[in-house]
Design a protein around this motif. Structure first.
Motif, short mmCIF file in Angstrom:
data_model
loop_
_atom_site.label_atom_id
_atom_site.label_comp_id
_atom_site.label_asym_id
_atom_site.label_seq_id
_atom_site.Cartn_x
_atom_site.Cartn_y
_atom_site.Cartn_z
N SER A 110 0.89 -1.26 0.09
CA SER A 110 -0.21 0.02 -0.10
C SER A 110 0.88 1.33 -0.14
CB SER A 110 -1.06 -0.02 1.15
OG SER A 110 -0.39 0.10 2.44
N SER A 111 2.25 1.01 -0.09
CA SER A 111 2.94 2.07 -0.25
C SER A 111 3.39 2.49 -1.59
CB SER A 111 4.38 1.87 0.64
OG SER A 111 5.33 2.78 0.33
N PRO A 112 3.00 3.70 -2.10
CA PRO A 112 3.51 4.10 -3.50
C PRO A 112 5.04 3.69 -3.89
CG PRO A 112 2.56 6.03 -2.40
CD PRO A 112 2.86 4.99 -1.18
N GLN A 113 5.97 3.70 -3.37
CA GLN A 113 7.16 3.26 -3.80
C GLN A 113 7.33 1.73 -3.90
OE1 GLN A 113 6.69 5.27 -1.05
NE2 GLN A 113 7.54 7.17 -1.55
N CYS A 114 6.88 1.18 -3.04
CA CYS A 114 6.87 -0.28 -3.15
C CYS A 114 5.91 -0.93 -4.28
CB CYS A 114 6.24 -1.07 -1.91
SG CYS A 114 7.33 -0.70 -0.33
N ALA A 115 4.81 -0.17 -4.36
CA ALA A 115 3.85 -0.62 -5.75
C ALA A 115 4.35 -0.41 -6.68
CB ALA A 115 2.43 0.03 -5.37
N THR A 138 -6.63 0.63 0.21
CA THR A 138 -6.00 1.83 -0.20
C THR A 138 -7.19 2.64 -0.74
OG1 THR A 138 -3.75 1.23 -1.39
CG2 THR A 138 -4.82 3.31 -2.08
N ALA A 139 -8.32 1.85 -1.51
CA ALA A 139 -9.43 2.34 -1.92
C ALA A 139 -10.27 2.57 -0.73
CB ALA A 139 -10.40 1.22 -2.64
N THR A 140 -10.24 2.13 0.39
CA THR A 140 -10.86 2.45 1.62
C THR A 140 -10.21 3.46 2.51
OG1 THR A 140 -11.41 0.00 2.10
CG2 THR A 140 -11.82 1.41 3.92
N GLN A 141 -9.10 3.64 2.29
CA GLN A 141 -8.66 4.79 2.95
C GLN A 141 -8.63 6.22 2.29
OE1 GLN A 141 -4.23 4.48 3.22
NE2 GLN A 141 -4.02 6.36 4.11
N GLN A 142 -9.05 6.26 0.94
CA GLN A 142 -9.14 7.30 0.35
C GLN A 142 -10.65 7.69 0.32
OE1 GLN A 142 -8.88 6.92 -4.17
NE2 GLN A 142 -8.43 9.34 -4.18
N ASN A 194 -3.14 12.65 -5.72
CA ASN A 194 -2.44 12.08 -6.98
C ASN A 194 -1.57 10.92 -6.67
OD1 ASN A 194 -3.64 14.13 -8.54
ND2 ASN A 194 -1.87 15.65 -8.12
N ASP A 195 -1.00 11.13 -5.46
CA ASP A 195 -0.28 9.81 -5.21
C ASP A 195 -1.26 8.37 -4.98
OD1 ASP A 195 2.08 11.08 -5.26
OD2 ASP A 195 2.03 11.65 -3.10
N THR A 196 -2.52 8.77 -4.38
CA THR A 196 -3.22 7.85 -4.13
C THR A 196 -3.80 7.15 -5.59
OG1 THR A 196 -3.98 8.32 -1.93
CG2 THR A 196 -5.36 6.99 -2.74
N LYS A 197 -4.04 7.87 -6.40
CA LYS A 197 -4.74 7.69 -7.71
C LYS A 197 -3.25 6.68 -8.58
CE LYS A 197 -7.76 11.46 -8.60
NZ LYS A 197 -8.19 12.50 -9.15
N LYS A 198 -2.10 7.30 -8.53
CA LYS A 198 -0.80 6.32 -9.01
C LYS A 198 -0.89 5.38 -8.25
CE LYS A 198 1.51 10.77 -10.42
NZ LYS A 198 3.03 11.30 -10.20
N LEU A 199 -1.11 5.13 -7.07
CA LEU A 199 -1.02 3.91 -6.20
C LEU A 199 -1.76 2.80 -6.76
CD1 LEU A 199 0.20 1.88 -4.06
CD2 LEU A 199 -1.30 3.34 -2.34
N LEU A 200 -2.97 3.19 -6.88
CA LEU A 200 -4.19 2.46 -7.47
C LEU A 200 -3.96 1.91 -8.75
CD1 LEU A 200 -7.43 3.97 -5.83
CD2 LEU A 200 -6.35 1.80 -5.13
N LEU A 201 -3.36 2.75 -9.61
CA LEU A 201 -3.12 2.46 -11.03
C LEU A 201 -2.06 1.27 -11.08
CD1 LEU A 201 -3.72 3.19 -14.04
CD2 LEU A 201 -1.91 4.93 -14.09
N HIS A 202 -0.97 1.45 -10.30
CA HIS A 202 -0.02 0.73 -10.32
C HIS A 202 -0.27 -0.78 -9.71
CE1 HIS A 202 3.26 4.42 -10.08
NE2 HIS A 202 2.71 3.86 -11.49
#
Length: 795
Positions: free
Chosen positions: A444-449, A544-548, A576-584
């Motif tokens: 759920s971390s953007p860098q790891c995803a 991630t979806a629930t957190q947003q 934007n980071d959350t959207k990128k995270l979900l996309l990845h």
């Protein structure tokens, strides 16, 4: 006299070390220009060791100088160390003295190399170079001038005594620029030969061609010499390169022929860089053939990984610049020596060391975002098709241009199938080493995803998975089983009986430790691990979806308004980071399903939509609270609800539902003022309860002004769920005075600023300041009352 001349030159060289870098380079340049070779041979080791730093010495800080903060030093040293500089010309001329050598301490070699030599297994490029001093018994390497310079240059990056800053942009710092200039000079991309050295005869070849030397080489003694201890003469000790090993019919030649003399500098540079940068750790300490070996685990720095990636990318350009000449199978193809070196450099020199380097980094690197550079180094190695045009390399030096690995994905051409087969373990085994790290990461971390997305994106390139599968088909070819009998499924390889599974081909088995058992990438064992990874990705996506979807409480007041003006960009950045995270996460799920032919659940088929669209559609009907059952004592979590709470998938909205004036003291409030103001307000509300109620209920202008500052009574439907007494509950149903906002540090700061302003502008004292505030408050209440109509509050 020669010795005296040499000593005087050494003293002149040492005198320059106390000057600034620009003057030092200029003076050394003059000394090299005006002094004879016979005298300079004594001064060269002093220059090189002092420049690069040796042992505990930091040297001239070549790895710390950048062109923005030290532009003058950067340019002076770059010219001083250029491949065509006077210093390098001096080294070339000293290289021509075939009986001249310089000492490099044996202890500074990488630990695996030292262990191999002590066990009698001599690396090819170090054959006949090990010497020991008869008086002290110290072991050292006897190197030519060019080798001596390159050993110090490569060791500078891995010297534990150097603490260089992390290079954000490689080409802003001096050391990467020097390396880039050398590999561009000695490994040309334009199909040209290296400029010949000035007036230097062909170096002498070592007559030694075997790999193993007697283990008693340490007892070899060298007679004392009258030459300075930093260099000595030796008989034919120039290294035997892999080109000589490939040409057994010329082993007896005393000197290198023209073809070998054309590439020996290129070979030496690549051998030395690979030895010091990639060979610091063994394949596996537990599986090494030396049971008593005890290696200290070496962790490469981030700068070292960046330099390795730079070298890998350039070597791909270098190898791909060789022309594809198709000759008849009935005649022997004769290629120019540099073209032959381009075809053999990576498999002969770099491949095994690179495999060990990546394997150790995958296993030992910390679990943080810095691993991305190791990952990109691996991905650069397994994608040679991205580095085919030399112009791309020169464009990649511009930080504002995209890297070739970030360009649009294309189908992998079939001509790369041979490279994939020759480097199969880089695709399969390295991916298996990567999976345990993924399971330990927080996806759920953007860098790891993003790291997982990068790997799956590469492996999902069109035609790549099919070529990897064909590369693994050596199993079927070895057992002479037709592919049609096994079907086209990737999972067929695990159905072979154990006695039919052959061993790895020799060129691949040499990369791993003895006893290694290969597990097919597209087998059932890997299929189950990928299934677990997909399940973990689904959980991370849901979290991630629930957190947003969970709304964050917004602060009110003048301070919140100012914060929204100056700091609102951070909130949009998080979105934007959350959207990128979900996309990845979505794209990683899709890529894994395509690579390993795994069918995803039906509710994940909309992952091809943009991240924000699919998120909005999924959140319209999805609850945000955990699963629970309503009872007489309140909601009780179910087993699934407990799982959701423990894993952070869902949570209850926690709010304070008691006396507003008795809320816990916050970090932005002064605790003493909160208590004092509460006692004062409680006294006023108790003594003047009736008057406050009458004032609040008036229908005229005075009543409307009172409503601005008096706290409104709680409405009848508002339930007090927090513990409160009956008297307190009844008091909250009445209008009351509440001054808790004055205990906020924010309010106190505003009042302090206002007092300073009035003090400096009007010279107002405390009494005048208090009167001005009262007047301002009355004016504000008057304007508020005039602009807002009276609202009747039921009591």
């Amino acid at each position: 006299m020669a010795a005296l001349g040499g000593s005087s030159v050494v003293l002149q060289v040492q005198a320059t070390f106390s000057k600034g870098l620009p003057h030092r380079c200029r003076d050394l340049d003059d000394i090299i220009r005006t002094t004879s070779i016979k005298e300079l041979r004594h001064a060269l080791p002093y220059i090189i060791e002092n420049m690069f730093g040796f042992g505990n010495e930091s040297g001239w800080g070549i790895d710390k100088i950048d062109k923005h903060n030290h532009p003058q030093e950067f340019e002076c040293l770059r010219r001083f160390l250029a491949p065509d500089s006077r210093l390098l010309n001096l080294i070339y001329r000293l290289q021509g003295e075939i009986y001249l050598s310089y000492e490099f301490p044996f202890k500074y070699l990488p630990a695996p190399t030292r262990q191999m030599i002590e066990e009698g297994l001599m690396p090819v490029f170090l054959v006949n170079k090990i010497q020991s001093q008869g008086l002290t018994g110290q072991t050292f390497l006897s190197l030519s001038a060019f080798e001596y310079f390159l050993f110090h240059l490569a060791y500078c990056l891995v010297n534990p005594a150097h603490s260089s800053p992390t290079w954000a942009n490689l080409y802003d710092y001096l050391y990467p620029n020097i390396i880039d200039s050398y590999i561009g000079y000695y490994l040309p991309l334009d199909n040209k030969t290296i400029p010949p050295m000035p007036n230097v005869p062909s170096p002498v070849r070592s007559p030694v061609s075997h790999y193993t030397v007697p283990s008693s080489y340490n007892s070899h003694s060298v007679s004392p010499s009258t030459t300075p201890p930093r260099h000595r003469t030796r008989p034919s000790l120039f290294k035997s390169g892999f080109i000589a090993v490939q040409k057994p019919h010329v082993q007896g030649s005393p000197v290198l022929d023209h073809s070998e003399a054309e590439t020996w500098r290129s070979e030496t540079l690549l051998q030395v860089l690979a030895e010091f940068w990639l060979n610091q750790n063994p394949v596996d300490t537990e599986k090494t053939s030396f049971p008593h070996a005890s290696f200290d685990s070496y962790m490469p720095s981030l700068n070292q990984v960046k330099m390795v990636r730079l070298l890998i990318k350039y070597l791909h350009f270098f190898t791909n610049s060789a022309p594809n000449v198709i000759t008849s199978p009935y005649q022997t193809a004769i290629h120019p020596p540099m073209e032959e070196f381009k075809r053999t450099a990576v498999p002969q020199i770099l491949q095994k060391k690179m495999y060990n380097f990546l394997g150790h980094a995958f296993e030992r690197w910390p679990l943080d975002s810095s691993f991305r550079m190791v990952l990109e180094t691996w991905l650069s190695y397994i994608q040679p098709w991205r580095y085919t045009e030399p112009n791309q390399y020169y464009q990649s030096k511009d930080p504002h241009r995209p890297d070739p690995t970030d360009l649009r994905d294309k189908r992998v051409d079939d001509r790369w199938c041979q490279f994939i087969e020759d480097n199969l373990l880089f695709y399969t085994v390295m991916f298996k080493h990567f999976l345990p790290r993924v399971f330990r990461l927080d996806l759920s971390s953007p860098q790891c995803a993003y790291m997982l997305y990068r790997v799956t994106k590469v492996l999902c390139l069109p035609n790549l998975a099919e070529m990897i599968f064909r590369g693994e088909s050596w199993s079927y070819r070895a057992t002479r089983m037709p592919m049609s009998d096994l079907g086209a499924s990737y999972l067929s390889s695990d159905h072979l009986p154990p006695h039919l599974l052959p061993s790895l081909p020799p060129h691949l088995a040499d990369l791993e430790a003895p006893g290694f058992q290969y597990v097919p990438l597209f087998g059932e064992r890997m299929h189950s691990q990928i299934g677990e990874l997909i399940h973990q990705l689904i959980l991370a996506r849901e979290a991630t979806a629930t957190q947003q979807a969970t709304p964050k409480p917004r602060r009110r007041g003048f301070g919140a308004w100012l914060a929204s003006i100056f700091f609102d960009s951070n909130r949009y950045s998080e979105i934007n980071d959350t959207k990128k995270l979900l996309l990845h996460l979505n794209q990683s799920l899709k890529n894994l399903s395509e690579i390993f032919k795994i069918t995803l659940p039906d509710d994940l088929q909309d992952m091809t939509l943009p991240a924000d669209v699919s998120l909005q559609n999924s959140l319209l009907t999805e609850p945000t609270t955990p699963d629970c059952i309503e009872t007489n004592h309140g909601p009780v979590l179910t087993e699934h609800g407990k799982y959701q709470v423990v894993n952070g998938l869902r949570k209850f909205d926690i709010t304070y539902q008691g006396d507003p004036d008795l809320q816990p003291i916050r970090s932005f409030e002064n605790a003493t003022l909160v208590r004092i103001l509460h006692q004062f307000c409680s006294f006023i509300n108790c003594q003047f309860c009736g008057q406050i109620n009458s004032l609040y209920c008036r229908q005229d202008l005075v009543g409307r002004m009172a409503q601005v500052y008096l706290a409104p009574p709680l409405r009848p439907h508002h339930m007090l769920k927090s513990p409160t007494s009956k008297t307190t509950a009844e008091a909250l149903r009445q209008p009351r005075l509440s001054l808790r906002f004055l205990a906020s540090y924010q309010t106190l700061i505003y009042l302090g600023i206002l007092y300073i302003f009035l003090r400096l502008w009007l010279g107002a004292g405390p009494v005048e300041f208090l009167l001005i505030n009262i007047c301002v408050c009355l004016l504000y209440a008057f304007l508020k009352a005039v602009m807002r109509p009276r609202s009747v509050v039921p009591l």
